[in-house]
Scaffold this active site. Structure first.
Site, mmCIF file in Angstrom:
data_model
loop_
_atom_site.group_PDB
_atom_site.id
_atom_site.type_symbol
_atom_site.label_atom_id
_atom_site.label_comp_id
_atom_site.label_asym_id
_atom_site.label_seq_id
_atom_site.Cartn_x
_atom_site.Cartn_y
_atom_site.Cartn_z
ATOM 1 N N ARG A 76 55.040 66.459 57.324
ATOM 2 C CA ARG A 76 55.827 67.482 56.593
ATOM 3 C C ARG A 76 57.157 67.810 57.262
ATOM 4 O O ARG A 76 57.712 68.890 57.077
ATOM 5 C CB ARG A 76 55.032 68.774 56.387
ATOM 6 C CG ARG A 76 53.799 68.584 55.528
ATOM 7 C CD ARG A 76 53.413 69.859 54.813
ATOM 8 N NE ARG A 76 52.257 69.627 53.963
ATOM 9 C CZ ARG A 76 51.013 69.814 54.341
ATOM 10 N NH1 ARG A 76 50.752 70.246 55.558
ATOM 11 N NH2 ARG A 76 50.034 69.588 53.517
ATOM 12 N N HIS A 103 77.278 48.499 48.747
ATOM 13 C CA HIS A 103 77.457 49.836 48.183
ATOM 14 C C HIS A 103 78.938 50.268 48.261
ATOM 15 O O HIS A 103 79.510 50.741 47.279
ATOM 16 C CB HIS A 103 76.571 50.842 48.928
ATOM 17 C CG HIS A 103 76.820 52.262 48.514
ATOM 18 N ND1 HIS A 103 76.428 52.771 47.302
ATOM 19 C CD2 HIS A 103 77.466 53.271 49.146
ATOM 20 C CE1 HIS A 103 76.808 54.035 47.208
ATOM 21 N NE2 HIS A 103 77.439 54.365 48.311
ATOM 22 N N GLU A 124 74.523 70.164 46.642
ATOM 23 C CA GLU A 124 75.309 69.598 45.547
ATOM 24 C C GLU A 124 75.172 70.381 44.249
ATOM 25 O O GLU A 124 74.874 69.827 43.191
ATOM 26 C CB GLU A 124 74.925 68.122 45.316
ATOM 27 C CG GLU A 124 76.000 67.366 44.559
ATOM 28 C CD GLU A 124 75.743 65.866 44.468
ATOM 29 O OE1 GLU A 124 75.658 65.222 45.525
ATOM 30 O OE2 GLU A 124 75.613 65.381 43.349
ATOM 31 N N ASN A 157 81.023 62.203 45.075
ATOM 32 C CA ASN A 157 80.543 61.082 44.262
ATOM 33 C C ASN A 157 81.681 60.363 43.550
ATOM 34 O O ASN A 157 81.423 59.537 42.658
ATOM 35 C CB ASN A 157 79.510 61.577 43.237
ATOM 36 C CG ASN A 157 78.273 62.120 43.921
ATOM 37 O OD1 ASN A 157 77.842 61.579 44.935
ATOM 38 N ND2 ASN A 157 77.719 63.190 43.385
ATOM 39 N N GLU A 193 84.834 54.396 51.392
ATOM 40 C CA GLU A 193 84.392 55.798 51.546
ATOM 41 C C GLU A 193 85.426 56.601 52.352
ATOM 42 O O GLU A 193 85.542 57.806 52.192
ATOM 43 C CB GLU A 193 83.016 55.861 52.231
ATOM 44 C CG GLU A 193 81.903 55.088 51.521
ATOM 45 C CD GLU A 193 81.234 55.841 50.372
ATOM 46 O OE1 GLU A 193 81.781 56.854 49.901
ATOM 47 O OE2 GLU A 193 80.152 55.376 49.931
ATOM 48 N N HIS A 201 77.446 52.820 41.093
ATOM 49 C CA HIS A 201 75.990 52.629 41.054
ATOM 50 C C HIS A 201 75.593 51.708 39.898
ATOM 51 O O HIS A 201 74.646 50.924 40.009
ATOM 52 C CB HIS A 201 75.275 53.976 40.896
ATOM 53 C CG HIS A 201 75.194 54.752 42.180
ATOM 54 N ND1 HIS A 201 74.727 56.046 42.240
ATOM 55 C CD2 HIS A 201 75.504 54.421 43.452
ATOM 56 C CE1 HIS A 201 74.762 56.469 43.488
ATOM 57 N NE2 HIS A 201 75.233 55.497 44.241
ATOM 58 N N HIS A 204 81.246 56.814 42.301
ATOM 59 C CA HIS A 204 79.830 56.445 42.364
ATOM 60 C C HIS A 204 79.188 56.223 40.993
ATOM 61 O O HIS A 204 78.224 55.468 40.889
ATOM 62 C CB HIS A 204 79.030 57.514 43.130
ATOM 63 C CG HIS A 204 79.269 57.451 44.619
ATOM 64 N ND1 HIS A 204 80.510 57.620 45.180
ATOM 65 C CD2 HIS A 204 78.421 57.232 45.654
ATOM 66 C CE1 HIS A 204 80.418 57.515 46.502
ATOM 67 N NE2 HIS A 204 79.167 57.275 46.814
ATOM 68 N N LYS A 231 84.011 65.701 55.239
ATOM 69 C CA LYS A 231 82.660 65.772 54.674
ATOM 70 C C LYS A 231 81.930 67.020 55.172
ATOM 71 O O LYS A 231 81.238 67.692 54.401
ATOM 72 C CB LYS A 231 81.853 64.511 54.988
ATOM 73 C CG LYS A 231 80.466 64.591 54.336
ATOM 74 C CD LYS A 231 79.845 63.284 53.998
ATOM 75 C CE LYS A 231 78.537 63.531 53.222
ATOM 76 N NZ LYS A 231 77.802 62.311 52.953
ATOM 77 N N ARG A 291 80.238 69.625 46.316
ATOM 78 C CA ARG A 291 79.747 68.360 46.913
ATOM 79 C C ARG A 291 79.762 67.209 45.906
ATOM 80 O O ARG A 291 79.859 66.049 46.294
ATOM 81 C CB ARG A 291 78.351 68.555 47.516
ATOM 82 C CG ARG A 291 77.884 67.318 48.252
ATOM 83 C CD ARG A 291 76.720 67.546 49.182
ATOM 84 N NE ARG A 291 76.363 66.292 49.848
ATOM 85 C CZ ARG A 291 75.515 66.180 50.844
ATOM 86 N NH1 ARG A 291 74.919 67.262 51.319
ATOM 87 N NH2 ARG A 291 75.244 65.011 51.382
ATOM 88 N N LYS A 300 71.620 63.747 53.057
ATOM 89 C CA LYS A 300 70.996 63.089 51.899
ATOM 90 C C LYS A 300 70.219 61.886 52.428
ATOM 91 O O LYS A 300 70.780 61.035 53.132
ATOM 92 C CB LYS A 300 72.052 62.589 50.916
ATOM 93 C CG LYS A 300 72.582 63.665 49.991
ATOM 94 C CD LYS A 300 73.440 63.028 48.909
ATOM 95 C CE LYS A 300 74.045 64.077 48.015
ATOM 96 N NZ LYS A 300 74.976 63.472 47.026
#
Ligand code: NAD
Ligand code: GLY
Length: 389
Positions: A140, A285, A256, A264, A204, A271, A267, A246, A260, A162
Site C-alpha cells: 500500500r 514517446h 491535473e 499535455n 519535452e 499518444h 500529447h 514543471k 497541469r 505521475k
C-alpha cells in the site's frame, strides 16, 4: 502550497556545478538535484534524505550495463545496503505492462520488502513510471527515488509523481499519483544516450518554452543544438529551467485539475500516433510529442487562435532539431494508408483526457501562450489530418 516562481527562471547564464529545484507540495515536497557526476555521490545524497533505509534498485538492461555499477559503488561507499541485487528488466516501452509490474512486485515480495524499503528507479521514463507505480501499490505504498538517465526523464517524467503502465486500451491508462522522495538527475549520464533519445527528450524541453516561457524558447533557438550535442552548460541549463517550470506547475496543481493539463501540449495527437505504432520502437514517446506539438500549433493556426508566423517559427525550430513535423515524415508510422486518419481519430477517442465524451486539446495563441480547450470540432481535426496525407 509553495512552488517555484516562474518569473525567477533564468533564461541564460552560467550554471553552478549542482542545482537543486524544489517541488513544493507541503509535507510531500522533495528536491530535484541536478548536476554532472552526482550519481557517484548518490549514496551520500540518499543517506541524507532517507537515513537508515534499505534500497532495491530497479533498472533496465541497457542502463544496467552503463550506469548501475556507479550507483552500486556509490551506495557501498556510503555504507548503504540493498535488499538483494538490482532487478534488471528489458528496455523499452513494452516493460510498462501488467506482466512486468507483476514480475517486479513478485520479486520484491519474495525478498521480504518492508514498508520502509525504498525503490530506486534508475533509467528513463519507462523505468520511472513502472517503478513509481510498483512503489505506489506494494504494501500500500513504499517510498521511491527517481534517478533519471534520459533527457526526457530528467526534464519531465521523473518530476511530478505521475506513475503507471500501458494496457491494450491505450497508454498510461492504469497508474497512480505517487511523488518520489528525491530526484537525482546526473546530466553526465546523458553522454551515453543515443542522439535519437536525446532528440525525443528535447521535444519535452521545448514544450516548456511553448507553454508559458517564450524567453526560454528564444534561448533554445540559439542553444538547442548545444543541448542536443551534450554541451554540459547547455544541458545543465535546459534541465534546470525545465525542472523549475514543471515544479511550478505541479506545485499549483498536483492532480491535473487545472493548469497541469498544459503539460499535455502535443500529447493528444502524440499518444494517438504512438497507439498507431502499437507503442513499439517505431516511434519514441518524445518523438510523438514533438509531432503532436507541431500539429497542435498547426491546428491553432488553422482555427485562427495562433498567428501562422508563430506556428511556422515552431516548425522551423522542431525541424532544425531533427524532429518530425508530419506523421508522413516518420519511417514505420502507418500513414497514408486507407483508414489511417480514422484510426488516428479513434485512438484519440481513447485518451484519458476525455471529459463528457469531449477531447481536451492543448492549443496556443502563440509561443508561450498555451491554453486548454474542449471546444474543438473533430471535423477540423480530421480536416487537418487529411492535409497530412
Ligand atoms: P525509455 O525509458 O524507454 O528510455 C529510452 C531508451 O534509452 C531505453 O532503451 C533505455 O534503455 C535507454 N537509456 C536510458 N538511459 C540511457 C543512458 N543514459 N544511456 C544510454 N541509453 C539509455 O524512454 P524515455 O524516453 O526516457 O521515457 C518515455 C516514457 O516516459 C514513456 O513511457 C512516457 O509515457 C513516459 N513519460 C512519463 C511522464 C510522467 O510524467 N510520468 C512524462 C513524460 C513521459
Ligand atoms: N508529463 C505530463 C505531466 O506530468 O503532467
Amino acid at each position: 502550497m509553495s512552488g517555484t516562481a516562474l518569473e525567477n527562471i533564468p533564461e541564460t547564464g552560467d550554471m553552478a556545478p549542482e542545482t537543486t529545484v524544489t517541488v513544493g507540495l507541503e509535507a510531500r515536497s522533495y528536491p530535484i538535484r541536478i548536476g554532472a557526476g552526482i550519481l557517484a555521490t548518490a549514496g551520500a545524497a540518499l543517506s541524507a534524505r532517507l537515513p537508515g533505509r534499505r534500497f532495491v534498485i530497479i533498472t533496465d538492461e541497457t542502463v544496467a550495463g552503463l550506469h548501475l555499477p556507479t550507483l552500486e559503488q556509490a551506495l557501498s561507499k556510503a555504507g548503504r545496503h540493498t535488499l538483494g541485487a538490482a532487478i534488471v528488466l528489458p528496455p523499452g516501452e513494452e516493460s510498462k505492462s501488467f506482466s512486468r509490474l507483476e514480475e517486479v512486485l513478485d520479486t520484491l515480495l519474495a525478498r521480504g520488502i518492508e514498508r520502509k524499503t525504498v525503490l530506486l528507479a534508475l533509467g528513463g521514463g519507462v523505468m520511472g513510471d513502472l517503478v513509481g507505480f510498483a512503489a505506489a501499490i506494494a504494501l500500500r505504498g513504499l517510498d521511491f527515488v527517481q534517478i533519471p538517465t534520459t533527457l526526457l526523464a530528467q526534464v519531465d517524467s521523473s518530476v511530478g509523481g505521475k506513475t503507471g503502465i500501458n494496457t491494450h486500451h491505450g497508454k498510461n491508462l492504469v497508474g497512480a499519483f505517487h511523488q518520489p522522495r528525491l530526484v537525482l538527475a546526473d546530466t553526465a549520464t546523458l553522454t551515453t544516450l543515443p542522439l535519437r533519445d536525446r532528440r525525443a527528450g528535447y521535444a519535452e524541453v521545448v514544450k516548456y518554452g511553448l507553454i508559458d516561457q517564450p524567453g526560454f524558447f528564444t534561448w533554445l533557438e540559439t542553444r538547442g543544438a548545444a543541448v542536443l550535442a551534450n554541451d554540459p552548460a547547455a544541458v545543465a541549463e535546459a534541465v534546470a529551467v525545465s525542472c523549475r517550470a514543471k515544479a511550478a506547475i505541479v506545485s499549483q496543481d498536483e492532480r491535473e485539475s487545472g493548469v497541469r493539463a498544459l503539460l499535455n501540449l502535443g500529447h493528444t495527437f502524440g499518444h494517438a500516433f504512438e497507439a498507431l505504432c502499437h507503442f513499439d520502437d517505431r516511434l519514441r514517446h518524445g518523438e510523438a510529442v514533438g509531432l503532436g506539438i507541431a500539429l497542435a500549433f498547426a491546428l491553432s493556426a488553422r482555427l485562427g487562435f495562433c498567428p501562422p508566423a508563430e506556428a511556422e517559427r515552431v516548425n522551423r525550430h522542431l525541424a532544425a532539431m531533427g524532429l518530425p513535423l508530419s506523421p508522413a515524415d516518420v519511417p514505420g508510422l502507418p500513414w497514408g494508408e486507407s483508414g489511417c486518419v480514422a484510426a488516428c481519430l479513434d485512438a484519440m477517442g481513447h485518451d484519458k483526457k476525455m471529459a463528457d465524451g469531449r477531447l481536451t486539446f492543448i492549443l496556443a495563441r502563440g509561443i508561450g501562450k498555451a491554453f486548454a480547450t474542449a471546444d474543438i470540432p473533430m471535423a477540423e481535426v480530421q480536416a487537418l489530418l487529411e492535409t497530412l496525407n
